[in-house]
Structures are given as C-alpha cells and as structure tokens.
Design a protein around this motif. Structure first.
Motif, PDB file in Angstrom:
ATOM      1  N   LEU A   1       0.840  -1.196   0.000  1.00 40.75           N
ATOM      2  CA  LEU A   1       0.000   0.000   0.000  1.00 40.75           C
ATOM      3  C   LEU A   1       0.882   1.257   0.000  1.00 40.75           C
ATOM      4  O   LEU A   1       0.640   2.202  -0.751  1.00 40.75           O
ATOM      5  CB  LEU A   1      -0.923  -0.033   1.220  1.00 40.75           C
ATOM      6  CG  LEU A   1      -2.099   0.939   1.271  1.00 40.75           C
ATOM      7  CD1 LEU A   1      -2.954   0.828   0.037  1.00 40.75           C
ATOM      8  CD2 LEU A   1      -2.956   0.675   2.519  1.00 40.75           C
ATOM      9  N   ALA A   2       1.932   1.235   0.828  1.00 37.92           N
ATOM     10  CA  ALA A   2       2.844   2.384   0.904  1.00 37.92           C
ATOM     11  C   ALA A   2       3.535   2.597  -0.445  1.00 37.92           C
ATOM     12  O   ALA A   2       3.697   3.729  -0.907  1.00 37.92           O
ATOM     13  CB  ALA A   2       3.882   2.175   1.998  1.00 37.92           C
ATOM     14  N   GLN A   3       3.923   1.487  -1.101  1.00 40.39           N
ATOM     15  CA  GLN A   3       4.562   1.598  -2.409  1.00 40.39           C
ATOM     16  C   GLN A   3       3.581   2.190  -3.420  1.00 40.39           C
ATOM     17  O   GLN A   3       3.940   3.023  -4.242  1.00 40.39           O
ATOM     18  CB  GLN A   3       5.006   0.209  -2.887  1.00 40.39           C
ATOM     19  CG  GLN A   3       6.503   0.102  -3.046  1.00 40.39           C
ATOM     20  CD  GLN A   3       7.007  -1.303  -2.781  1.00 40.39           C
ATOM     21  OE1 GLN A   3       6.231  -2.223  -2.529  1.00 40.39           O
ATOM     22  NE2 GLN A   3       8.307  -1.473  -2.840  1.00 40.39           N
ATOM     23  N   TYR A   4       2.321   1.766  -3.316  1.00 39.17           N
ATOM     24  CA  TYR A   4       1.297   2.260  -4.243  1.00 39.17           C
ATOM     25  C   TYR A   4       1.073   3.759  -4.037  1.00 39.17           C
ATOM     26  O   TYR A   4       0.829   4.500  -4.986  1.00 39.17           O
ATOM     27  CB  TYR A   4      -0.006   1.488  -4.024  1.00 39.17           C
ATOM     28  CG  TYR A   4      -1.098   1.875  -4.980  1.00 39.17           C
ATOM     29  CD1 TYR A   4      -1.154   1.313  -6.256  1.00 39.17           C
ATOM     30  CD2 TYR A   4      -2.075   2.794  -4.626  1.00 39.17           C
ATOM     31  CE1 TYR A   4      -2.153   1.670  -7.142  1.00 39.17           C
ATOM     32  CE2 TYR A   4      -3.073   3.156  -5.510  1.00 39.17           C
ATOM     33  CZ  TYR A   4      -3.117   2.585  -6.768  1.00 39.17           C
ATOM     34  OH  TYR A   4      -4.105   2.933  -7.644  1.00 39.17           O
ATOM     35  N   LEU A   5       1.162   4.211  -2.762  1.00 39.92           N
ATOM     36  CA  LEU A   5       0.877   5.612  -2.440  1.00 39.92           C
ATOM     37  C   LEU A   5       2.110   6.510  -2.553  1.00 39.92           C
ATOM     38  O   LEU A   5       2.073   7.673  -2.153  1.00 39.92           O
ATOM     39  CB  LEU A   5       0.298   5.721  -1.025  1.00 39.92           C
ATOM     40  CG  LEU A   5      -1.109   5.140  -0.816  1.00 39.92           C
ATOM     41  CD1 LEU A   5      -1.467   5.121   0.662  1.00 39.92           C
ATOM     42  CD2 LEU A   5      -2.139   5.953  -1.594  1.00 39.92           C
ATOM     43  N   GLU A   6       3.211   5.985  -3.082  1.00 38.40           N
ATOM     44  CA  GLU A   6       4.449   6.745  -3.303  1.00 38.40           C
ATOM     45  C   GLU A   6       4.120   8.160  -3.814  1.00 38.40           C
ATOM     46  O   GLU A   6       3.405   8.314  -4.814  1.00 38.40           O
ATOM     47  CB  GLU A   6       5.291   5.993  -4.350  1.00 38.40           C
ATOM     48  CG  GLU A   6       6.702   6.509  -4.525  1.00 38.40           C
ATOM     49  CD  GLU A   6       7.624   6.027  -3.409  1.00 38.40           C
ATOM     50  OE1 GLU A   6       7.783   4.799  -3.248  1.00 38.40           O
ATOM     51  OE2 GLU A   6       8.169   6.894  -2.679  1.00 38.40           O
TER      52      GLU A   6
END
Lengths: 440, 440
Positions: free
Chosen positions: B73-78
């Motif tokens: 999720l964190a990678q997606y929200l970069e």
C-alpha cells in the motif's frame, strides 16, 4: 539444502533431458527422494516415468498419488493400456474416488478437486476436533490433500461452515465447533469452469475453496497450488491463440515438429485465404495504381498501421475479459473509448505520415508538385485505418464470445487480416477523392 | 452462505461500481464484514477505500493489514501525503518491519514476502512446539501470515529445516523437532525475480517458500496465494506487450483515456517509423511496379503471411521463455526447428497461392499468358517470406533477452514490421529473377 540436492538438480534440468537420462537420474535416487520427486512432477512426466519403471514397481507409485492426481494421470493415459493397469493397482476405496472424479471434465471444478478433506460435525468440541485431526494426519493410507482448513458438514453432507487451523488452535478446548466456525464461506459449484475458479481464489486470496453440488453438498476441495498451474496453463493457451494458432497440448520443446506444424497450419492457411481478398480489392484499383504508382508504395505502411493498432486493442480486451474485468455488457463503453483512442492514435500517425512525405519532397523531390495532396491522402487514410483497427480489434473479442468461442482467438493476425482489407478500401477511396483530376 | 452475502456481492460487482457506490456499499456492512472485505481487496482498491474513510478510522485499517500488505500500500501511495500518514499510524515494531520490506524492489522475492512466520528451535519437543504455536495463533497483534509450516532456525537465524502442520500433528509429543523436520527445503533468495519465484512454487507444488539471504538466514516467507496474483499479473504484462504496447499499470477499465493512448502511442509510432522503410523499399522497385502493376496486387498477401508466421513463432518462444521451458542455450535447436516448420508452413501457403493464381486465370483470365510465372513468383516468395517469419519471430525474443530487455517486447507487430521489409525484398527479387524478359 542437504543430501538430495540431486533431486532438485534433476528437476531443474528436467526439460532438457532425454527420457533415458530422466529414468537414469530417477533410479540413482534414494526411495524417499524418489517419492518426493515423483509427486512433484507434472502429469505428462509422471506418465513417462510410470511407463519406464518395472511393472512390479508400478503399484507403489500408483498408491502414492492422491486420487485427483491419479485421475489426472488416467485422463492423460486415455486410450493407452497403461490406464487400465493404473486403475487396477488402486485399492477399492481409492478406485471409487477416482471413478467419481473421472466423470468430470478436466477443466471444470470437479475435475480439479480432491475428494479428501478434513470433516467436522457442528456439535463436536475443539478437543474432539483436535483428536480427530491428529488421527487423520497420521493416516498414511487415505491422506488428506491439505490440513489448512476443516469443513463443518451436517448429516446430509451440506456445508455449514469452515475452521482454519488457526481457529482450531486459538479456540478454548471445550468450545463447540459451531460456536467457532466461520459461516460465511466462499464456495464454487462442481461444474464451474477452472478459469472462473482461479479468478475466485485469486480475488478472495484463499488457500483452498470447497466444491459443492446443486444441493449445497460438499464434494471436495481445490487448493491454491493446483490453481497456480491452471492460471499458468490458461495464460499460455491465451498467448498462443493471440499469436494466431491453436494452443499446444504439450510444452513447446516437447511438441513434435509435425504436431507443431499442424497447430499452426490451420490458422495460417485460413488467414491466408482471408488475406487473398486484399488481392481482389487491390485488383479493383489496378487502374489507379497504374496511373499513380506512388500510391502502391504506401500500401504496406498504411495497412500495417491498422493491423498494429488493432492488435493493441484486441490483446487489451482479450486479457481484460479473461480476468473478468470486462463483460459483454461493457461493449458499448469500450467501443466509445476505443473510438476516441483510435482518433488520438491515428491523429499522431497522420502527423508523422504527412511529415514523412513533406521531408521526402524537401530532401529528394520524391513526390513532385502534388506532394501535399499525396501527403494528405496518406494522413487521412492513416487516421481512418487506425480507427478501423481500434474498433475492429476491440469488438472482435465480443463477437467471438457471442459465438461462444474463446475471445483469445481474436488474435493479432486475425484482426490484422480484417483491418488490411478495410485499410485498402479506405486508402484508395481517399486517394480517388483527393487525387481525382491531378494524379488520377 | 449466510448473513454477509452483501460483502461477496459487493466484491463481485466491484469493478463495475463508481468510487461513491463502493464507499457506500462498504459503509453498509457490519464491522466484521468490513474487516474481511478490506483484507480481500487488491492494493489499488485498498488505497481508494483508505482515502475515502474518515482520518480517525484510518488507524484501525492500517493496523489490520499484515506488514507485507502495508508495504504494498505504501509503495502504491508513493508521492502521496497519505503514505506518511499510513506509516505514522503503525506501531513501532510493525513500522520497522515495513521499512525493511520497503527496501526491496516490488518485483523481487523480498518485496513479496511476509516477515512473520512460525519459528522453532531444533532442540525443542513437539509438545513445546504445539504450546508455542497455539500462543502464536492466539496473538492478534502480530499475527502470522500462515500456519501451514513452521521453520526451524539456528541461533544465527539460518534455516535448518521445515515442519508442516501435518508433521507436528503426526509426531509423538516428546519427539524433538530436529528428529521430525524435513531438511531438504526449497528456498528462494531475497533478490530473486518474482517470476522465477512463481516458477519454483508452481514446479514444486508448494504452499509457501522461505526467503533467505546470502548467508542462508531466513528473512520471510512467500505464500502461494500471493503467487497467484504474481502469475496473473506477469501474464497480463506479457500479453499486453505481445500486442505491441507498454503494459498498463491498472486494469483496462480503470486506465484513463490519456494514459491508455500514452501506453500505446510510443510503440505504435516507433513501429510506424520502422514501417516507413517499406515505402523506401517499394520505391526502389517503382519501375517494376510501373511495368507490371499486377505485382503490387500481391504485396499485402505476401507480407502479411510473413507477419502471421512470425507472430506464431514469437508468441510460442516468448511464452516458453517466461515459463522457463526454453533458455538462451536452446537458440540453435529452436532456429533449426523453426527453419523446418517455416519450410513446411511456407510450402503449404505456396501451394494455396499458386492454386489461387491458377484459379483466377482459369475463371477470369486475370493474369494473361504469363500466369504460371506470376504464380511461381507468388509461390516461391511465400515460401521465402514464411521462413523469414518463423526465423525472425523465434530469434527476436533471444536477441531482446540478450539486450537484457523483456522478450515479450518481441511483439506480433514488431516481428511483422521486420518481416514486412524482408518480405518485400524477397518478393521483388524473386519477381526480377522469374519475370525478367517477360513482364519486366
């Protein structure tokens, strides 16, 4: 990590070995390694080894396999005398299970499932469940496919709920199964297509899914490791069809040359026959070509642009359909989107095309006084052809699905053949319109 | 099967709903249903819901996710301020786990794994192991990703062996872990590509695989349900590239029109520029076309046959490479096979092509006295062009892989563009040779 690196090495090198080298490598293993190795093979390789071992040894291997794996092997050996030998080597209970599985199609849920799963009664306690599960785990003869979940069934075998091992472990020992189980179970029907089963398992992130019949009675389970094979296999079939051919039954390197040619010749010849219409179409414009040979020079450029844009659109839609992201009811939205995409993409190519003609004229004077009309003919045709491509490419999968065939047959070459014909008609009509009175 | 059919229904209809309808459906669920539902969503949908809920609720959702899912999720929200908010909501231990995971690339083993797995010491007893595992199963705060396997580690976290739950259940209670564990463990390295990980899991039919570093220390596990997503995603990327475009980052219906055009315009324009060479090539034969316009009529037929046979060959090889069935060292065997396949397929098309010319002459007298020479020109060219197609189609994936790019970029349109050019040169040279002194 230790003694049986040979087994892992053999598996890695497997695809590259001859049948003799495989049998030899297999014989060099210890009995334990052989067990694990045999179980980890794909069905076609299991059949090969089963044939290679001595008849006396075959009983051991037949009894090692889970019923769903025996069923796969029997299906693979259809028409081979080894098939009956395989079935005769099983104990009676397993033979009954295998016969039930053989009644299903290979590509439906029933053909994928294992009939062995952990069953619990709703009124048992966790303590009783643990006792039962330990006994099940110890049984060598009718081993369970998986111990991830236990299923709670009523007297008529109807599925009431499910317990994960985590639930069993986490619950108090005197709690009843009923009070701990999850009632909200994702199930699949025994006749569901395997592609649909894969989609459901992937969507819900399950490690196993129960298979039920019309009355909600549980018939077996499908585990996610079987699904990985299904997903790989379905994608392989789609990719091969998208390439304009029938899907191979075996791996590329294991497919004989005659079989390889046979899978490709049908579509190739059919597309060729379709493409001969381009010769007829061009024949209708023979006069125009004779008076302006320059028109012929742009034919490959223009028709290939239509084919390329069509191939993009068809692969996008085929894949979105296979993943269930797009259904029949979406056709109108997609036609609208692809029309707009076609106008944008065609516009880009039109600009490059006109620039290419202008450059040829400026540098070499290739096109003479009418270069601008020629450039406009090329540009406007490109716009038209690319729009034909995106519409034909995106709608063909819907048409094929409407005919109850696999949308993946809307292959890049199929779409290109359709669009080549449309492209020629567009191009020569634009030419007649713009060049009439000058070059024509 | 019972109260929360709404949740399953919502998931089934998900792709077709607007963001507002999704948030509304989500709010209508009970808290328990919301939990299950949120966990079953893909990362992009989780991000959408995470954004839609009130800031005060976000902590609950952030803490519900396993560390590998938070990392996704964190990678997606970069680049989105929500990313920092997400990380700040975690407890410190989880935040450390997530930070470690974020150091890996998304598509390598480390980026897929969960750092939470059941650990055992080699000298414990089965009884102690059961006690420990029950405690682990009850912990809500740092829940294990899976309870299918327990891993046996030494003091330096090096992996010594593995126990399945079946092993734990089946063993005597006072047996040591060491005496029961399997030492022969299939592992993957933390930097291994996810496609390779998928291949290993599929080949060995594993439900989970441990991830180790250079020193053999265990870093996490990858479970097979994550692999189903990887396999689907990799196949989607390959299919989209085979269609002659960049892979989309989102589902087709969720990709905006400008993004869709952008992913397609690059390759389409590049292929167009390559294809303009056909105009140059045909320009070199302008004189021949002027004296025998009939030659131009067969151009689309001949070049498309090369493109089609090339598209068949390239998709077969691309897929066999992706599945690891074919490696770089096989290029020579494949060139040999495809040469023979090309001769067979080209021969079939040549016969049909000559028959087509003969039929046109017999019925309509289309080709005049030189019909046989024209037929031979078409037939011999088809043979040559189809062989060019199978060789170019099968070898291009090897060339692209040698350049360290994805072999799937050897798309049907790319191969067709190459073969169009070769096809024109073959065709006009055969024509010059056979028709010199008659039509030319």
């Amino acid at each position: 990590m230790s003694e049986s690196t040979t087994a892992l090495d053999l598996l890695d090198a497997w695809a590259l070995l001859t049948p003799e080298e495989r049998a030899e490598g297999f014989r060099a293993m210890s009995r334990d390694e052989q067990d694990d190795f045999f179980l980890s093979l794909q069905t076609d390789d299991q059949a090969e080894l089963f044939r290679a071992v001595r008849p006396g040894e075959r009983r051991l291997w037949a009894r090692l396999l889970a019923p769903d794996d025996v069923a796969d092997l029997a299906q693979y050996l259809e028409g081979d005398p080894l098939r009956d030998e395989l079935l005769s080597l099983l104990d009676e209970a397993t033979r009954n299970e295998v016969s039930a599985l053989l009644a299903y199609e290979e590509d439906e849920a029933g053909g994928l499932m294992s009939p062995r799963f952990a069953r619990l009664r709703p009124d048992s306690t966790i303590d009783q469940a643990l006792f039962y599960l330990r006994r099940q785990a110890r049984s060598k003869e009718h081993a369970l496919e998986t111990l991830h979940y236990a299923y709670v069934l009523d007297g008529e075998q109807r599925l009431l709920g499910v317990l994960s091992f985590r639930d069993v472990f986490a619950a108090r020992e005197n709690a009843t199964i009923e009070s701990v189980m999850t009632r909200d179970v994702v199930t699949v029907h025994e006749s569901m297509d395997q592609e649909e089963v894969a989609r459901i398992i992937a969507e819900h992130d399950l490690s196993a899914v129960p298979v039920v019949d019309d009355e909600g009675r549980m018939k077996g389970i499908i585990t996610v490791d079987d699904i990985v094979d299904v997903v790989q296999q379905e994608a392989t079939e789609d990719i091969q069809k998208i390439g304009g051919q029938e899907a191979l039954e075996q791996r590329y390197m294991q497919t004989s040359l005659p079989a390889l040619v046979k899978k490709r010749a049908g579509w190739l010849a059919l597309l060729f026959l379709g493409e001969t219409l381009t010769t007829t179409a061009m024949g209708a414009y023979e006069e125009e070509i004779a008076s302006a040979v320059v028109l012929a020079l742009f034919v490959p450029l223009i028709i290939s642009s239509g084919g390329n844009s069509g191939s993009q659109a068809s692969t996008l839609i085929i894949r979105a359909m296979a993943l269930g992201e797009v259904g029949m009811r979406d056709w109108w939205r997609i036609a609208h989107r692809e029309l707009l995409a076609g106008i944008a993409l065609g516009g880009i190519l039109a600009v490059i095309g006109v620039a290419r003609v202008a450059l040829g004229e400026a540098l070499f004077g290739t096109y003479g006084e009418h270069w601008l009309r020629i450039g406009m003919t090329v540009g406007i045709s490109l716009l038209g052809v690319v729009v034909c491509g995106t519409i034909a490419g995106s709608m063909l999968p819907f048409v094929i699905r409407l005919l109850r065939a696999d949308p993946a047959s809307a292959s890049a070459p199929f779409v290109a053949t359709l669009v080549d014909l449309a492209g020629l008609v567009v191009y020569f009509n634009v030419a007649q319109w713009l060049l009439r009175g000058t070059l024509l």
